[in-house]
Write an enzyme that holds these catalytic residues in place. Structure first.
Site, short mmCIF file in Angstrom:
data_model
loop_
_atom_site.label_atom_id
_atom_site.label_comp_id
_atom_site.label_asym_id
_atom_site.label_seq_id
_atom_site.Cartn_x
_atom_site.Cartn_y
_atom_site.Cartn_z
N PRO A 6 38.92 39.01 58.14
CG PRO A 6 37.92 40.87 59.15
CD PRO A 6 39.26 40.31 58.73
N GLY A 7 37.36 38.40 55.74
CA GLY A 7 36.77 38.55 54.41
C GLY A 7 35.60 37.58 54.26
CB VAL A 55 36.99 32.30 53.90
CG1 VAL A 55 37.29 31.13 54.83
CG2 VAL A 55 36.87 31.82 52.46
N GLY A 56 36.49 34.34 56.23
CA GLY A 56 36.59 34.68 57.65
C GLY A 56 35.24 35.02 58.26
CE LYS A 103 45.13 27.91 46.81
NZ LYS A 103 43.77 28.14 47.33
CG ASP A 125 44.42 28.39 43.35
OD1 ASP A 125 44.99 29.00 44.28
OD2 ASP A 125 43.35 27.78 43.49
CE LYS A 142 42.97 24.86 45.18
NZ LYS A 142 41.64 24.90 44.53
#
Lengths: 381, 381
Positions: free
Chosen positions: B35-36, B38-39, B141, B239, B243
């Site tokens: 739950p950071g 984004v979470g 990712k 990064d 992707k």
């Protein structure tokens, strides 16, 4: 509940899931209305994909019939998509409801009608078909941009579980309707839609640099087959307005074509002429278009044909002068482009761009809708 | 079969369909790992959407738990997504498999784990969870671009029916992975992928006009929070390469990170330094970047950081000189952009462009995956 007493390792793997999972074969009966350029491309794509869909997705497509304006081919049931639609087999007088009933069958199978016609009588039957449990997919804009009452009847008819999809009505195979749907379904708020929805008008605007009169470009586009047989069908902007109405309704706006501020490029004097006479007098387009171009240049901008829906639901389709830095200033020749400005995408919009017409990409948009419906099908005995 | 004997009008409406249709309520148990930023954004979006999903899609989301790195919140079963996760309720030592078992339950319900961590140990458990029938969605990712053997184990584990989705791993909420999937599933052939997948590097390239040294721009981006805490994490291109690997695998290429021709912008002398030392010596970036810029200008082009996959499966991530007319020359500040060149989109590619980072749009990408899975769920007693 003490979860330590039931760790994952001690549960049988995939309990209750594998048996009900996606590997159970699903059958989708398909009927195609209108085997024209898009319909034929679609039949070819479905035929080619059939072995892969069965292998990878446990999806069996059964082509049950194709109906053209004056005849129909039926009973491909047992041969699946083997291309036999190319030769007339059994054919009977065109009765659309009978055709729909044939595709649906009587065994409760999943069934899908694909309307590749551009026929209002066909669109008028969507509510009836959907209410009877048939899914409907179409690249035909008549339902999505036609009378609001019919549109509402279509939505209401989907309450029973049948699905109506129309990705290819806007920018052909580009992911536009689904993208808007996903933005809204995840709770975003639409602030504006801006788009160039006509490859023909994009090409004309891109090429209109003052070196030749606008009418010469229209004649060139006409000769190249970039325009409709009657180029006024492009220049009026009506087709663009239809796409804007479809997106506005997708966003929950009760908009109709007559609500769109549609500024046709066709001078009133040319609008009602027979085609030949219009083509002879096409140079009447030149003065107003030259004036527009001069206006754009005076502002250091470019002239573009733009459809817009603002946050108040106001819709317009018109020539606009845009700054040279605008995303629409750099589109390539006949590309379509759409940008969604939302609460989440507010500083920079979300943009989708690319070729927005042609039989193959339009058919692929229809095929994508078919796949999305197929994903939601339950396996039935 | 004489279809005239069974027209649609004489069949009972919606036979066999309404009863099995989408209006039957489906329940999806959801567990969130990490739950950071984004979470947390995702939990907020799910909570806000819950009444609408139940009303419009007959989908009931049950938040069964949230697990952070050192604790977990469980047993929200009966309260649904009511925001109680904000306060610690019952919490127990972090045991991921026990958490997964709790979310799955023992009643054969549909269950989904959402991994918003950036933790390799979590990614390592996907095959096990998928094999046990849990769906998995992630913006992380590590699985998609990690060891090929693990990726293959994940794909194999999906054979039982559980689904693994990861739209938000590439360009956050932009429709990129799904768009590629649809192109392939409808039978198109991928010829090339070209993209700018780093908002940070896009911003740096856009601003790098020679008026100030490149290192000054990096310091400015760092101060503005545009870069990772260690800007080398952006400048290395790793990064971006991840992707590209995810998209290549989506297109069926057995590609790994080490197969990517990755040209880092970090000089070797700076690569291994402690962060503070590196920041002090950042001007070592300037000479090579100034030379690149001069090269671009000599060719009348622009410098862009581009990821490419060609038709032979060759992958590269590097600075490129592009002509000023290229679509990538006109991107806005931190925008991501991806273009798919395919057999059908060959003259002009299909382009998706927009903000490709940020908690809200990343969470929306995860949410879209959840909705796609929910569409495919069968109603269960």
């Amino acid at each position: 509940m003490n979860i330590c007493a039931s760790p994952l390792a001690e549960l049988p793997p995939a309990s209750g899931f594998a048996a009900a999972g996606r590997r159970r074969q699903r059958v989708l009966a398909v009927g195609v209305i209108g085997p024209g350029r898009v319909g034929s491309a679609l039949l070819e794509q479905l035929r080619a994909a059939q072995p892969r869909l069965l292998r990878d997705s446990a999806l069996e497509l059964k082509l049950c019939g194709v109906v053209a304006s004056k005849r129909m081919w039926l009973d491909c049931d047992d041969t699946e998509l083997n291309g036999r639609h190319g030769g007339a087999q059994i054919w009977r007088p065109n009765d659309l409801d009978a055709f729909a009933g044939h595709v649906r069958g009587s065994d409760g199978r999943h069934a899908l009608l694909i309307d590749c016609s551009a026929n209002d009588e066909v669109a008028a039957r969507y509510p009836r078909w959907l209410a009877a449990g048939l899914h409907v997919v179409t690249p035909n804009k008549l339902a999505g941009s036609g009378p609001l009452s019919r549109w509402q009847a279509i939505r209401a008819a989907c309450a029973g579980g049948a699905r109506f999809r129309y990705e290819a009505t806007v920018c052909a195979g580009l992911p536009v309707v689904q993208t808007l749907r996903d933005l809204l379904d995840t709770g975003d708020d639409l602030l504006a839609v801006d788009g160039m929805f006509s490859g023909t008008l994009a090409w004309l605007c891109n090429r209109h640099d003052g070196r030749q009169p606008f009418s010469a470009l229209v004649r060139e586009a006409h000769a190249l087959g970039y325009t409709e047989p009657d180029p006024r069908d492009d220049l009026s902007g009506l087709d663009v307005a239809r796409k804007l109405v479809i997106l506005a309704r997708e966003a929950g706006r009760a908009l109709s074509l007559e609500d769109v501020d549609l500024q046709s490029l066709v001078p009133p004097a040319l609008a009602a002429l027979p085609l030949d006479d219009c083509m002879r007098r096409l140079d009447e387009l030149d003065a107003p278009m030259a004036a527009k171009l001069a206006e754009a240049r005076a502002e250091g901008g470019v002239l573009r044909h733009v459809a817009q829906l603002d946050r108040h639901g106001r819709a317009s389709v018109r020539l606009l002068v845009l700054p040279a830095s605008h995303a629409f200033a750099h589109t390539r020749l006949t590309d379509n482009i759409v940008q969604f400005s939302t609460r989440r995408y507010c500083d920079n919009p979300l943009i989708v761009q690319g070729p927005g017409a042609g039989p193959e990409v339009t058919a692929a948009g229809v095929f994508t809708d078919l796949l999305r419906i197929a994903e939601s099908l339950e396996a039935r005995a």
